[in-house]
Design a protein around this motif. Structure first.
Motif, PDB file in Angstrom:
ATOM      1  N   ASP A 197      35.632  35.260  41.580  1.00 37.68           N
ATOM      2  CA  ASP A 197      34.689  35.251  40.944  1.00 37.68           C
ATOM      3  C   ASP A 197      33.205  35.050  41.433  1.00 37.68           C
ATOM      4  O   ASP A 197      33.585  33.833  42.142  1.00 37.68           O
ATOM      5  CB  ASP A 197      34.381  34.643  38.916  1.00 37.68           C
ATOM      6  CG  ASP A 197      32.844  34.314  38.805  1.00 37.68           C
ATOM      7  OD1 ASP A 197      32.319  36.014  39.329  1.00 37.68           O
ATOM      8  OD2 ASP A 197      32.747  33.955  38.007  1.00 37.68           O
ATOM      9  N   PRO A 198      32.715  35.513  42.726  1.00 33.74           N
ATOM     10  CA  PRO A 198      32.710  37.378  42.234  1.00 33.74           C
ATOM     11  C   PRO A 198      33.945  38.063  42.591  1.00 33.74           C
ATOM     12  O   PRO A 198      34.331  37.102  43.520  1.00 33.74           O
ATOM     13  CB  PRO A 198      31.809  38.011  42.411  1.00 33.74           C
ATOM     14  CG  PRO A 198      31.501  36.713  44.302  1.00 33.74           C
ATOM     15  CD  PRO A 198      32.072  35.054  43.237  1.00 33.74           C
ATOM     16  N   VAL A 199      34.150  39.214  42.448  1.00 36.58           N
ATOM     17  CA  VAL A 199      35.506  40.141  42.717  1.00 36.58           C
ATOM     18  C   VAL A 199      35.239  40.208  44.114  1.00 36.58           C
ATOM     19  O   VAL A 199      34.454  40.994  44.485  1.00 36.58           O
ATOM     20  CB  VAL A 199      35.557  40.656  41.551  1.00 36.58           C
ATOM     21  CG1 VAL A 199      36.499  41.832  42.511  1.00 36.58           C
ATOM     22  CG2 VAL A 199      36.430  40.845  40.367  1.00 36.58           C
TER      23      VAL A 199
ATOM     24  N   GLU B 178      45.538  46.352  41.465  1.00 35.65           N
ATOM     25  CA  GLU B 178      44.063  47.109  40.450  1.00 35.65           C
ATOM     26  C   GLU B 178      44.219  47.418  39.112  1.00 35.65           C
ATOM     27  O   GLU B 178      43.601  47.217  38.163  1.00 35.65           O
ATOM     28  CB  GLU B 178      43.153  46.983  41.332  1.00 35.65           C
ATOM     29  CG  GLU B 178      41.422  47.116  40.822  1.00 35.65           C
ATOM     30  CD  GLU B 178      40.912  47.565  41.844  1.00 35.65           C
ATOM     31  OE1 GLU B 178      40.003  48.476  41.882  1.00 35.65           O
ATOM     32  OE2 GLU B 178      40.016  46.498  42.087  1.00 35.65           O
TER      33      GLU B 178
ATOM     34  N   SER C  39      41.223  44.915  36.062  1.00 41.00           N
ATOM     35  CA  SER C  39      40.660  45.916  36.507  1.00 41.00           C
ATOM     36  C   SER C  39      39.604  45.684  38.004  1.00 41.00           C
ATOM     37  O   SER C  39      39.924  44.225  38.474  1.00 41.00           O
ATOM     38  CB  SER C  39      39.696  46.193  35.509  1.00 41.00           C
ATOM     39  OG  SER C  39      38.930  45.183  35.203  1.00 41.00           O
TER      40      SER C  39
ATOM     41  N   GLN D 156      36.436  45.127  37.893  1.00 39.44           N
ATOM     42  CA  GLN D 156      35.417  44.395  37.211  1.00 39.44           C
ATOM     43  C   GLN D 156      36.997  42.169  37.809  1.00 39.44           C
ATOM     44  O   GLN D 156      35.735  41.215  37.000  1.00 39.44           O
ATOM     45  CB  GLN D 156      34.811  44.272  36.577  1.00 39.44           C
ATOM     46  CG  GLN D 156      33.830  45.718  36.072  1.00 39.44           C
ATOM     47  CD  GLN D 156      34.844  46.599  36.035  1.00 39.44           C
ATOM     48  OE1 GLN D 156      35.648  46.847  35.834  1.00 39.44           O
ATOM     49  NE2 GLN D 156      33.845  47.898  37.113  1.00 39.44           N
ATOM     50  N   ASP D 157      37.711  42.610  37.142  1.00 34.12           N
ATOM     51  CA  ASP D 157      38.508  41.133  36.798  1.00 34.12           C
ATOM     52  C   ASP D 157      39.750  41.472  37.863  1.00 34.12           C
ATOM     53  O   ASP D 157      40.327  42.247  37.287  1.00 34.12           O
ATOM     54  CB  ASP D 157      38.821  41.348  35.622  1.00 34.12           C
ATOM     55  CG  ASP D 157      39.618  39.983  34.949  1.00 34.12           C
ATOM     56  OD1 ASP D 157      39.473  39.119  35.393  1.00 34.12           O
ATOM     57  OD2 ASP D 157      40.109  39.689  33.850  1.00 34.12           O
TER      58      ASP D 157
END
Lengths: 294, 380
Positions: B133-135, B339, B354, B356-357
């Motif tokens: 975080d951030p990715v 991913e 994903s 985003q995660d």
């Protein structure tokens, strides 16, 4: 009300830790007085005491008293071997070389302990239960009472040994002037060996009685050793009351500092005291001009 | 003439070498960076053991699509400088296709720029939320985020109507990250931190901090650290006669903690991965099969209980295995397939990555467990 309760708690914890520092400090003083070097492997004797007790108690299922006695005996043997192998062959080496040898030995002992027992922390059961005892709103553990009692006994034994027994007197003579001592027929080499025996035994005992409170691991010797060194510096390298007071003072200041200033500075407090003493009163806080050694 | 001949021989040899590699499938090289020694050995050791066990298992079953896996493990000793050197070694000398580990947040943060630049997928086994975080494109993680653990404790406190708490955190990366999350999320749950204490990683006596807490109005204590500090806190709490409920972090969810804290461990509640209560889970739990399989396997190999730290390595290996099965063993393909991983029920939780995660878990990755009679019990 609550404030005084906190204060009493800090004082009790401080005194208990201080008693341990004093015991470890004794070991430094006794060896220093017979060889005039600082034995930086003293902390490892403390570690060995705790770890060997855990080893005998937990892995070999020996009863507590037997485990403790065995641990002290073996640590003492290691102290003897250490003196025989690392000191006696180098009797004429410079003090600085000998000090460096003790540092080397401490790294060796620590490394071996890590290989034999692993890197885990181990817990030792308290000698008599885990129920806290209340004193004026503050609490104290039965183990603390053990620490106080054993420390007092050691202080008395120590004092009477050096003041009244012939061996103790001989060791003191070596401390004052080893050449003169050997001239009157005292075997200085044996006295040096004795000093290693006594200090490794006291060191291991300190490690054993503190282990139920703080737990033990292969690397606890470094910090405890340094704190004991601090205590003995405050006490002016005496193996008498000076070091006891030095240890207690250190323990108290640490605990009060942690409570009222910040716990993050606990170790820093000890070392700031050490530096200040070395700068301003290298002969120790309680010594008159000439340090009364032993 | 001789020179020419030498050239021909060289070309021939080269051709043979190339051909050889085409005939028998080359092993897929995977790097492992674990803090097997040093202060975080309690993380690195089970992680390395687990990774080795899983790779042996996969190879015994014929590898991944016929290719064996070769695991190359180095010890970072929880030292970021070493981690950086070893990560470079894995990438440049060993030419690995992916890296799992390091064990600590500090080590992981240190090597992220390297794997990003070399474009090698990394599955970190450390817990710090900032790792993903951030990715970052090439970085994933399997250890549950600290914030999920904090969330789990606060949810429980809300149920118990606890509003004023004291926190005791260790002054290292793990403790600092926990402290940040504890303070950050407190407002959201209507909880007030009225005492905020710290201790050093090597401290053996926390009575000073706890004495202060005893004098405050706190209704519960949360301690955030990894062994042996929290065990000392647990013992000191008992020594001082403090009866407030004591909460701990997932950093101590191994049998070792109960052993160290002794009597002091009784009644302590902490968020943990499911692995330590695998046998107590309801039958319909999606992770139960993987958990029991892992626990039994680990006990068979190493004669000790598997813990959730080892589980992070299990998850990392299985995620990579899944990715290679779907997309092949090139680093870029592994990354893309990682991913796309959905609902992989592992040890740490059920992962769904994903774009985003890259952490892949939700707060149900944690269960609350309580120590009762020296055993972990699931808190319902």
């Amino acid at each position: 009300m609550d404030n005084s309760r906190q204060l009493i708690q800090y004082i009790l914890s401080g005194l208990a830790n201080g008693a341990i520092y004093a015991l470890i400090g004794f070991g430094f003083a006794i060896i220093h007085n017979s060889t005039s070097i600082i034995n930086f492997a003293q902390g490892e004797f403390v570690m060995l005491g705790g770890m060997l007790t855990v080893f005998f108690l937990v892995f070999l299922q020996a009863p507590l008293l037997a485990a403790i006695s065995l641990a002290i005996v073996i640590t003492t043997l290691i102290g003897i071997i250490f003196e025989r192998l690392a000191f006696r062959p180098l009797k004429n080496a410079k003090p600085i070389s000998l000090v460096i040898i003790t540092i080397g030995a401490s790294i060796l002992i620590r490394g071996l302990a890590m290989l034999i027992w692993g890197k885990d922390t181990h817990a030792l059961p308290a000698f008599s239960g885990d129920e806290p005892i209340y004193i004026a709103g503050a609490t104290i553990m039965p183990q603390h009472l053990w620490i106080f009692a054993i420390t007092i006994v050691i202080i008395i034994l120590n004092k009477s040994f050096f003041s009244y027994s012939i061996v103790g007197k001989a060791m003191r003579a070596c401390a004052y002037n080893s050449q003169a001592a050997s001239l009157v027929g005292i075997d200085v080499k044996t006295m040096v060996l004795f000093s290693f025996v006594i200090s490794s035994a006291i060191g291991s005992l300190a490690g054993i009685i503190i282990a139920p409170l703080t737990m033990t691991a292969y690397d606890v010797g470094i910090m405890l050793g340094l704190k004991g060194f601090c205590a003995v510096i405050i006490g002016g390298m005496s193996s008498g009351l000076g070091t006891v007071l030095g240890g207690l003072l250190l323990g108290l200041l640490e605990s009060l500092g942690a409570g009222y200033i910040s716990a993050s500075y606990k170790d820093a407090i000890a070392f700031i005291i050490l530096l200040l003493i070395l700068f301003f009163r290298p002969q120790g806080l309680f010594a008159a001009k000439e340090t009364e050694r032993v | 003439m001789l020179k020419k001949l030498g050239g021909v021989i060289f070309v021939l040899m080269f051709a043979f070498l190339m051909a050889g590699s085409a005939f028998c499938a080359e092993p897929i090289k995977i790097g492992g960076l674990f803090s097997v020694s040093g202060p975080a050995a309690f993380l690195g050791e089970p992680e390395r053991n687990t990774a080795k066990m899983m790779v042996d298992e996969i190879n015994k079953a014929g590898g991944i699509k016929g290719s064996k896996i070769e695991l190359i493990v180095y010890d970072t000793q929880a030292d970021p400088t070493k981690a950086v050197q070893l990560a470079n070694k894995l990438i440049k000398d060993d030419k690995v296709a992916a890296i799992i580990g390091p064990s600590t947040t500090g080590d992981s943060m240190a090597i992220i720029p390297i794997v990003e630049k070399a474009e090698i997928p990394l599955i970190s086994c450390a817990a710090g939320a900032k790792i993903t975080d951030p990715v970052k494109k090439w970085v994933f993680k399997t250890a549950q985020n600290d914030n999920l653990a904090v969330q789990r404790i606060y949810e429980y406190m809300n149920k118990q109507k606890i509003v004023k708490i004291a926190i005791v955190t260790v002054s290292d990366g793990f403790g600092a990250s926990g402290r940040e999350q504890l303070k950050l999320q407190a407002d959201k749950f209507g909880i007030k931190i009225i005492s905020d204490e710290t201790y050093g990683p090597q401290d053996k006596d926390m009575t000073a901090q706890l004495t202060k807490i005893r004098g405050s109005e706190a209704q519960a204590i949360i301690c955030w650290g990894t062994n042996p500090g929290p065990a000392v806190v647990a013992r000191n709490v008992k020594q001082l006669g403090i009866t407030l409920p004591l909460f701990m972090s997932h950093g101590v969810s191994s049998k070792k903690f109960i052993e160290l804290a002794g009597e002091g461990a009784e009644g302590i509640i902490l968020p943990s991965g499911r692995v330590i209560v695998a046998g107590q889970l309801p039958k319909n739990d999606p992770q139960k099969k993987a958990l029991l399989n892992y626990v039994n396997n680990y006990r068979k190999h190493y004669k000790v209980e598997g813990d959730h730290f080892g589980g992070h390595a299990y998850d990392a290996i299985m995620l990579i295995k899944g990715a290679i099965e779907r997309g092949g063993a090139l680093p870029a393909a592994i990354r893309d397939e990682l991913e796309k991983t959905k609902s992989f029920a592992g040890i740490g939780g059920t992962f769904s990555f994903s774009a985003q995660d890259h952490a892949g878990l939700t707060s149900d990755a944690f269960v609350l467990v309580q120590v009762r009679n020296k055993e972990w019990k699931l808190v319902k």
